[in-house]
Design an enzyme around this catalytic site. Structure first.
Site, PDB file in Angstrom:
ATOM      1  N   MET A   1      59.939  60.793 132.006  1.00 29.88           N
ATOM      2  CA  MET A   1      58.902  60.083 132.792  1.00 29.88           C
ATOM      3  C   MET A   1      59.668  60.095 134.166  1.00 29.88           C
ATOM      4  SD  MET A   1      56.943  57.601 134.078  1.00 29.88           S
ATOM      5  CE  MET A   1      56.852  56.402 135.375  1.00 29.88           C
ATOM      6  N   SER A   2      58.943  60.232 135.415  1.00 26.45           N
ATOM      7  CA  SER A   2      59.580  60.500 136.467  1.00 26.45           C
ATOM      8  C   SER A   2      60.602  61.264 136.743  1.00 26.45           C
ATOM      9  CB  SER A   2      59.892  58.757 136.965  1.00 26.45           C
ATOM     10  OG  SER A   2      60.301  58.736 138.417  1.00 26.45           O
ATOM     11  N   ALA A   3      61.830  60.753 137.023  1.00 26.37           N
ATOM     12  CA  ALA A   3      62.970  61.586 137.053  1.00 26.37           C
ATOM     13  C   ALA A   3      63.344  62.161 135.655  1.00 26.37           C
ATOM     14  CB  ALA A   3      64.124  60.887 137.495  1.00 26.37           C
TER      15      ALA A   3
ATOM     16  N   HIS B   1      52.893  54.583 139.201  1.00 21.25           N
ATOM     17  CA  HIS B   1      53.815  55.078 138.863  1.00 21.25           C
ATOM     18  C   HIS B   1      54.406  54.492 137.455  1.00 21.25           C
ATOM     19  CE1 HIS B   1      56.970  57.912 139.333  1.00 21.25           C
ATOM     20  NE2 HIS B   1      57.917  57.089 139.060  1.00 21.25           N
TER      21      HIS B   1
ATOM     22  N   GLN C   1      55.811  63.201 132.170  1.00 17.27           N
ATOM     23  CA  GLN C   1      54.898  61.946 132.920  1.00 17.27           C
ATOM     24  C   GLN C   1      55.193  61.786 134.222  1.00 17.27           C
ATOM     25  OE1 GLN C   1      54.353  59.083 129.441  1.00 17.27           O
ATOM     26  NE2 GLN C   1      55.906  60.483 128.612  1.00 17.27           N
TER      27      GLN C   1
END
Length: 326
Positions: free
Chosen positions: A147-149, A288, A171
Protein backbone atom coordinates in the site's frame (compact mmCIF):
# COMPACT_ATOMS: atom_id res chain seq x y z
CA UNK A 1 21.39 12.95 3.54
CA UNK A 2 19.03 10.01 3.02
CA UNK A 3 17.04 10.91 6.12
CA UNK A 4 16.96 14.60 5.21
CA UNK A 5 15.53 14.01 1.75
CA UNK A 6 13.00 11.61 3.22
CA UNK A 7 11.81 14.27 5.68
CA UNK A 8 11.41 16.79 2.87
CA UNK A 9 9.55 14.39 0.59
CA UNK A 10 7.11 13.41 3.30
CA UNK A 11 6.37 16.95 4.46
CA UNK A 12 3.35 17.05 2.17
CA UNK A 13 1.86 13.92 3.73
CA UNK A 14 2.76 14.25 7.42
CA UNK A 15 -0.65 15.67 8.31
CA UNK A 16 -2.40 12.56 7.01
CA UNK A 17 0.00 9.95 8.40
CA UNK A 18 -0.60 8.42 11.82
CA UNK A 19 2.68 7.88 13.73
CA UNK A 20 3.89 4.33 13.37
CA UNK A 21 4.92 4.16 17.02
CA UNK A 22 1.21 4.31 17.92
CA UNK A 23 0.43 1.19 15.90
CA UNK A 24 0.04 -2.07 17.86
CA UNK A 25 2.89 -4.49 18.46
CA UNK A 26 2.39 -8.00 17.06
CA UNK A 27 1.31 -10.52 19.69
CA UNK A 28 3.88 -13.27 20.29
CA UNK A 29 1.39 -16.00 19.47
CA UNK A 30 0.32 -14.36 16.23
CA UNK A 31 3.31 -12.97 14.34
CA UNK A 32 6.95 -13.72 15.03
CA UNK A 33 9.90 -11.46 14.36
CA UNK A 34 12.72 -12.78 12.16
CA UNK A 35 16.12 -11.44 13.20
CA UNK A 36 18.66 -13.64 11.40
CA UNK A 37 17.67 -13.37 7.74
CA UNK A 38 20.96 -11.90 6.46
CA UNK A 39 23.23 -8.89 6.64
CA UNK A 40 20.18 -6.69 6.00
CA UNK A 41 21.71 -3.80 4.03
CA UNK A 42 18.43 -1.87 4.14
CA UNK A 43 18.20 -2.13 7.94
CA UNK A 44 14.60 -3.35 7.90
CA UNK A 45 12.70 -5.50 10.36
CA UNK A 46 10.86 -8.69 9.39
CA UNK A 47 7.79 -10.45 10.78
CA UNK A 48 6.22 -13.74 9.70
CA UNK A 49 2.85 -15.37 10.12
CA UNK A 50 2.72 -19.16 9.81
CA UNK A 51 -0.65 -20.89 10.17
CA UNK A 52 -0.83 -24.18 12.01
CA UNK A 53 -0.22 -27.15 9.75
CA UNK A 54 1.46 -25.22 6.95
CA UNK A 55 1.20 -27.61 3.99
CA UNK A 56 4.07 -28.72 1.82
CA UNK A 57 4.95 -26.42 -1.07
CA UNK A 58 2.93 -23.64 0.52
CA UNK A 59 2.56 -20.19 -1.00
CA UNK A 60 4.15 -17.07 0.50
CA UNK A 61 2.65 -13.58 0.36
CA UNK A 62 4.92 -10.60 1.08
CA UNK A 63 2.90 -7.64 2.44
CA UNK A 64 4.41 -4.13 2.52
CA UNK A 65 2.87 -1.45 4.73
CA UNK A 66 2.41 2.20 3.89
CA UNK A 67 3.69 5.38 5.53
CA UNK A 68 2.75 5.78 9.18
CA UNK A 69 2.15 2.06 9.54
CA UNK A 70 4.01 -1.02 10.70
CA UNK A 71 3.65 -4.74 10.11
CA UNK A 72 1.05 -5.29 12.84
CA UNK A 73 -1.17 -2.46 11.63
CA UNK A 74 -0.99 -3.72 8.07
CA UNK A 75 -1.87 -7.24 9.16
CA UNK A 76 -4.84 -6.04 11.19
CA UNK A 77 -6.32 -3.82 8.49
CA UNK A 78 -5.86 -6.22 5.57
CA UNK A 79 -6.84 -9.49 7.24
CA UNK A 80 -4.08 -11.42 5.47
CA UNK A 81 -3.36 -13.59 8.51
CA UNK A 82 -6.97 -14.74 8.83
CA UNK A 83 -7.01 -15.65 5.16
CA UNK A 84 -3.68 -17.45 5.50
CA UNK A 85 -5.05 -19.50 8.41
CA UNK A 86 -8.06 -20.51 6.32
CA UNK A 87 -6.18 -21.32 3.13
CA UNK A 88 -2.81 -22.54 4.44
CA UNK A 89 -0.14 -20.14 3.19
CA UNK A 90 2.58 -18.09 4.88
CA UNK A 91 2.76 -14.30 5.16
CA UNK A 92 5.91 -12.18 5.41
CA UNK A 93 5.79 -8.57 6.60
CA UNK A 94 8.89 -6.43 5.99
CA UNK A 95 8.85 -3.41 8.30
CA UNK A 96 10.53 -0.03 7.94
CA UNK A 97 12.35 1.65 10.82
CA UNK A 98 12.25 5.32 11.79
CA UNK A 99 16.05 5.45 11.58
CA UNK A 100 15.66 4.94 7.81
CA UNK A 101 12.54 7.05 7.30
CA UNK A 102 10.94 9.38 9.83
CA UNK A 103 7.42 8.38 8.73
CA UNK A 104 8.18 4.67 8.34
CA UNK A 105 7.81 4.77 4.55
CA UNK A 106 9.78 2.36 2.43
CA UNK A 107 12.24 4.46 0.43
CA UNK A 108 10.71 3.81 -2.99
CA UNK A 109 12.27 6.99 -4.44
CA UNK A 110 15.87 6.24 -3.38
CA UNK A 111 17.81 4.54 -6.16
CA UNK A 112 20.07 2.68 -3.72
CA UNK A 113 17.01 1.03 -2.14
CA UNK A 114 15.12 -0.07 -5.26
CA UNK A 115 17.85 -1.53 -7.45
CA UNK A 116 18.61 -5.24 -7.49
CA UNK A 117 21.03 -6.47 -4.81
CA UNK A 118 21.00 -3.16 -2.95
CA UNK A 119 19.47 -1.54 0.12
CA UNK A 120 15.91 -2.19 1.20
CA UNK A 121 15.02 -4.31 -1.82
CA UNK A 122 17.93 -6.64 -1.08
CA UNK A 123 16.84 -6.90 2.57
CA UNK A 124 13.39 -7.99 1.43
CA UNK A 125 14.91 -10.59 -0.87
CA UNK A 126 16.96 -11.88 2.07
CA UNK A 127 13.74 -12.26 4.07
CA UNK A 128 12.18 -14.26 1.24
CA UNK A 129 15.32 -16.40 0.98
CA UNK A 130 15.09 -17.08 4.73
CA UNK A 131 11.49 -18.28 4.32
CA UNK A 132 12.50 -20.55 1.44
CA UNK A 133 15.37 -22.02 3.45
CA UNK A 134 13.47 -22.59 6.68
CA UNK A 135 9.97 -23.59 5.57
CA UNK A 136 8.44 -25.68 2.82
CA UNK A 137 7.64 -22.73 0.55
CA UNK A 138 7.14 -23.31 -3.17
CA UNK A 139 9.61 -21.10 -5.09
CA UNK A 140 7.06 -20.52 -7.85
CA UNK A 141 4.31 -19.47 -5.42
CA UNK A 142 5.76 -16.25 -4.01
CA UNK A 143 3.63 -13.12 -4.32
CA UNK A 144 3.69 -9.58 -2.99
CA UNK A 145 1.41 -6.65 -2.36
CA UNK A 146 1.79 -3.23 -0.81
CA UNK A 147 0.00 0.00 0.00
CA UNK A 148 1.23 3.52 -0.88
CA UNK A 149 5.00 3.54 -0.28
CA UNK A 150 4.68 -0.23 0.08
CA UNK A 151 2.87 -0.30 -3.26
CA UNK A 152 5.65 1.69 -4.90
CA UNK A 153 8.19 -0.68 -3.36
CA UNK A 154 6.16 -3.61 -4.70
CA UNK A 155 6.52 -2.12 -8.19
CA UNK A 156 10.28 -1.92 -7.67
CA UNK A 157 10.53 -5.52 -6.45
CA UNK A 158 8.46 -6.83 -9.37
CA UNK A 159 10.88 -5.09 -11.75
CA UNK A 160 14.16 -5.85 -9.98
CA UNK A 161 13.30 -9.41 -8.82
CA UNK A 162 11.02 -10.88 -11.53
CA UNK A 163 12.69 -14.25 -10.95
CA UNK A 164 11.34 -14.27 -7.38
CA UNK A 165 7.73 -13.12 -7.60
CA UNK A 166 4.98 -14.72 -9.67
CA UNK A 167 2.51 -11.86 -9.23
CA UNK A 168 2.13 -8.55 -7.44
CA UNK A 169 -0.64 -6.19 -6.41
CA UNK A 170 0.04 -2.46 -6.14
CA UNK A 171 -2.38 -0.41 -4.03
CA UNK A 172 -2.19 3.40 -4.31
CA UNK A 173 1.37 3.13 -5.62
CA UNK A 174 3.49 4.35 -8.52
CA UNK A 175 5.29 2.62 -11.40
CA UNK A 176 8.88 1.49 -11.18
CA UNK A 177 11.18 4.13 -12.60
CA UNK A 178 8.85 7.04 -11.82
CA UNK A 179 11.36 8.45 -9.33
CA UNK A 180 15.02 8.00 -8.50
CA UNK A 181 15.38 11.24 -6.54
CA UNK A 182 13.50 13.75 -4.39
CA UNK A 183 12.10 16.00 -7.11
CA UNK A 184 10.78 13.12 -9.19
CA UNK A 185 9.25 11.59 -6.07
CA UNK A 186 7.11 14.69 -5.56
CA UNK A 187 6.13 14.72 -9.21
CA UNK A 188 5.16 11.05 -9.22
CA UNK A 189 2.98 11.42 -6.13
CA UNK A 190 1.20 14.33 -7.82
CA UNK A 191 0.57 12.31 -10.98
CA UNK A 192 2.95 14.42 -13.06
CA UNK A 193 5.19 11.60 -14.28
CA UNK A 194 3.78 10.16 -17.50
CA UNK A 195 5.72 8.06 -19.98
CA UNK A 196 5.02 6.03 -23.06
CA UNK A 197 4.39 2.30 -22.60
CA UNK A 198 7.74 1.67 -24.29
CA UNK A 199 9.59 3.93 -21.85
CA UNK A 200 7.93 2.28 -18.85
CA UNK A 201 8.81 -1.15 -20.23
CA UNK A 202 12.41 -0.06 -20.72
CA UNK A 203 12.58 1.01 -17.07
CA UNK A 204 11.53 -2.49 -16.00
CA UNK A 205 13.98 -4.13 -18.41
CA UNK A 206 16.83 -1.99 -17.07
CA UNK A 207 16.14 -3.13 -13.51
CA UNK A 208 17.50 -6.60 -14.37
CA UNK A 209 19.08 -6.37 -17.84
CA UNK A 210 20.17 -10.01 -18.12
CA UNK A 211 16.77 -11.46 -17.19
CA UNK A 212 15.01 -13.41 -19.94
CA UNK A 213 12.16 -15.13 -18.09
CA UNK A 214 8.52 -14.30 -17.46
CA UNK A 215 7.55 -11.25 -15.44
CA UNK A 216 5.03 -11.18 -12.58
CA UNK A 217 1.43 -10.56 -13.55
CA UNK A 218 0.12 -7.37 -12.01
CA UNK A 219 -2.98 -6.13 -10.19
CA UNK A 220 -3.56 -2.42 -9.59
CA UNK A 221 -5.89 -0.70 -7.10
CA UNK A 222 -6.43 3.05 -6.81
CA UNK A 223 -9.09 5.33 -5.36
CA UNK A 224 -10.34 8.08 -7.64
CA UNK A 225 -10.22 10.59 -4.75
CA UNK A 226 -6.65 9.89 -3.64
CA UNK A 227 -5.16 13.23 -2.63
CA UNK A 228 -1.78 11.79 -1.60
CA UNK A 229 -0.84 9.61 -4.59
CA UNK A 230 -2.72 10.86 -7.62
CA UNK A 231 -4.87 8.29 -9.44
CA UNK A 232 -3.05 9.02 -12.70
CA UNK A 233 -0.51 6.54 -11.38
CA UNK A 234 -3.00 3.71 -11.93
CA UNK A 235 -3.01 4.55 -15.63
CA UNK A 236 0.79 4.69 -15.70
CA UNK A 237 1.06 1.35 -13.89
CA UNK A 238 -1.33 -0.23 -16.40
CA UNK A 239 0.76 1.18 -19.23
CA UNK A 240 3.95 -0.16 -17.68
CA UNK A 241 2.86 -3.71 -16.94
CA UNK A 242 0.69 -3.90 -20.04
CA UNK A 243 3.79 -3.12 -22.10
CA UNK A 244 5.84 -5.68 -20.17
CA UNK A 245 3.23 -8.35 -20.92
CA UNK A 246 2.42 -7.03 -24.42
CA UNK A 247 -1.29 -6.70 -23.70
CA UNK A 248 -1.77 -3.41 -25.51
CA UNK A 249 -3.26 -0.29 -23.94
CA UNK A 250 -6.91 -1.14 -24.62
CA UNK A 251 -8.54 -3.36 -21.98
CA UNK A 252 -9.95 -6.62 -23.29
CA UNK A 253 -12.86 -6.32 -20.88
CA UNK A 254 -14.31 -3.62 -18.62
CA UNK A 255 -16.78 -4.27 -15.80
CA UNK A 256 -18.23 -0.97 -14.56
CA UNK A 257 -20.10 -2.53 -11.62
CA UNK A 258 -17.73 -5.24 -10.51
CA UNK A 259 -19.26 -7.80 -8.13
CA UNK A 260 -22.41 -5.70 -8.19
CA UNK A 261 -20.64 -2.65 -6.73
CA UNK A 262 -21.24 0.51 -8.81
CA UNK A 263 -18.20 2.18 -7.19
CA UNK A 264 -15.77 -0.45 -8.53
CA UNK A 265 -14.61 -0.60 -12.14
CA UNK A 266 -12.49 -3.58 -13.22
CA UNK A 267 -10.31 -3.44 -16.34
CA UNK A 268 -8.73 -6.61 -17.74
CA UNK A 269 -5.64 -6.55 -19.96
CA UNK A 270 -4.84 -9.78 -21.80
CA UNK A 271 -2.03 -11.22 -23.87
CA UNK A 272 -2.61 -12.16 -27.50
CA UNK A 273 -3.56 -15.68 -26.46
CA UNK A 274 -6.29 -14.38 -24.17
CA UNK A 275 -4.54 -14.89 -20.83
CA UNK A 276 -5.19 -12.13 -18.32
CA UNK A 277 -1.91 -10.61 -17.17
CA UNK A 278 -2.84 -7.17 -15.82
CA UNK A 279 -5.95 -6.19 -13.84
CA UNK A 280 -6.84 -2.68 -12.74
CA UNK A 281 -9.46 -1.60 -10.21
CA UNK A 282 -10.64 2.03 -10.11
CA UNK A 283 -12.62 2.64 -6.91
CA UNK A 284 -14.93 5.66 -7.03
CA UNK A 285 -14.87 7.89 -3.98
CA UNK A 286 -11.96 6.12 -2.28
CA UNK A 287 -9.12 8.32 -1.05
CA UNK A 288 -5.63 7.25 -0.01
CA UNK A 289 -6.75 4.00 1.56
CA UNK A 290 -7.11 0.27 1.07
CA UNK A 291 -10.55 -1.05 0.22
CA UNK A 292 -12.06 -3.29 2.91
CA UNK A 293 -15.46 -4.82 3.62
CA UNK A 294 -15.69 -5.96 7.26
CA UNK A 295 -18.03 -8.91 7.74
CA UNK A 296 -18.31 -12.68 7.79
CA UNK A 297 -19.21 -13.28 4.15
CA UNK A 298 -16.98 -15.26 1.78
CA UNK A 299 -15.82 -12.09 0.00
CA UNK A 300 -15.65 -9.92 3.12
CA UNK A 301 -12.88 -9.06 5.55
CA UNK A 302 -10.41 -6.51 6.81
CA UNK A 303 -10.90 -3.69 9.29
CA UNK A 304 -11.36 0.05 8.93
CA UNK A 305 -8.75 2.44 10.27
CA UNK A 306 -6.10 4.85 9.05
CA UNK A 307 -5.69 4.14 5.33
CA UNK A 308 -8.43 1.47 5.24
CA UNK A 309 -12.01 2.34 4.27
CA UNK A 310 -15.17 0.25 4.07
CA UNK A 311 -16.36 0.51 0.47
CA UNK A 312 -18.15 -2.88 0.32
CA UNK A 313 -15.17 -4.28 -1.56
CA UNK A 314 -12.44 -6.36 0.06
CA UNK A 315 -9.22 -5.90 -1.90
CA UNK A 316 -7.34 -8.64 -0.03
CA UNK A 317 -9.87 -11.26 -1.14
CA UNK A 318 -9.55 -10.33 -4.80
CA UNK A 319 -5.76 -10.17 -4.58
CA UNK A 320 -5.73 -13.67 -3.08
CA UNK A 321 -7.93 -14.92 -5.92
CA UNK A 322 -5.64 -13.29 -8.47
CA UNK A 323 -2.68 -15.05 -6.83
CA UNK A 324 -4.52 -18.39 -7.01
CA UNK A 325 -4.63 -18.83 -3.23
CA UNK A 326 -8.36 -19.51 -2.84
Amino acid sequence: MKLLTTILLLAATVATCSPAENAPTPASGDMQEITDFGDNPGQLKAWQYLPEGLPEQAALVVVLHGCGQNAAEMARLTGWNALAAQQGFAVLYPEQQASNNIQNCFNWFQQQDITRSNGESQSIWQMVSYMLSNYNIAPKRIYLTGMSAGGAMSSALMAAYPDVFSAGAVQSGVPYGAAFDLAAGFQAMQGQVSKSPEAWQEAVANAYPSYEGAYPKAMIFHGTDDAIVNAQNAEELAKQWGAVHQTGRTPAAIDTTFAGNPAVRRLSYQEAGGEERVVRFDIEGLGHAMAVDPGEGEQQGGETGPFAKDVDFYATYWIARFFGLL
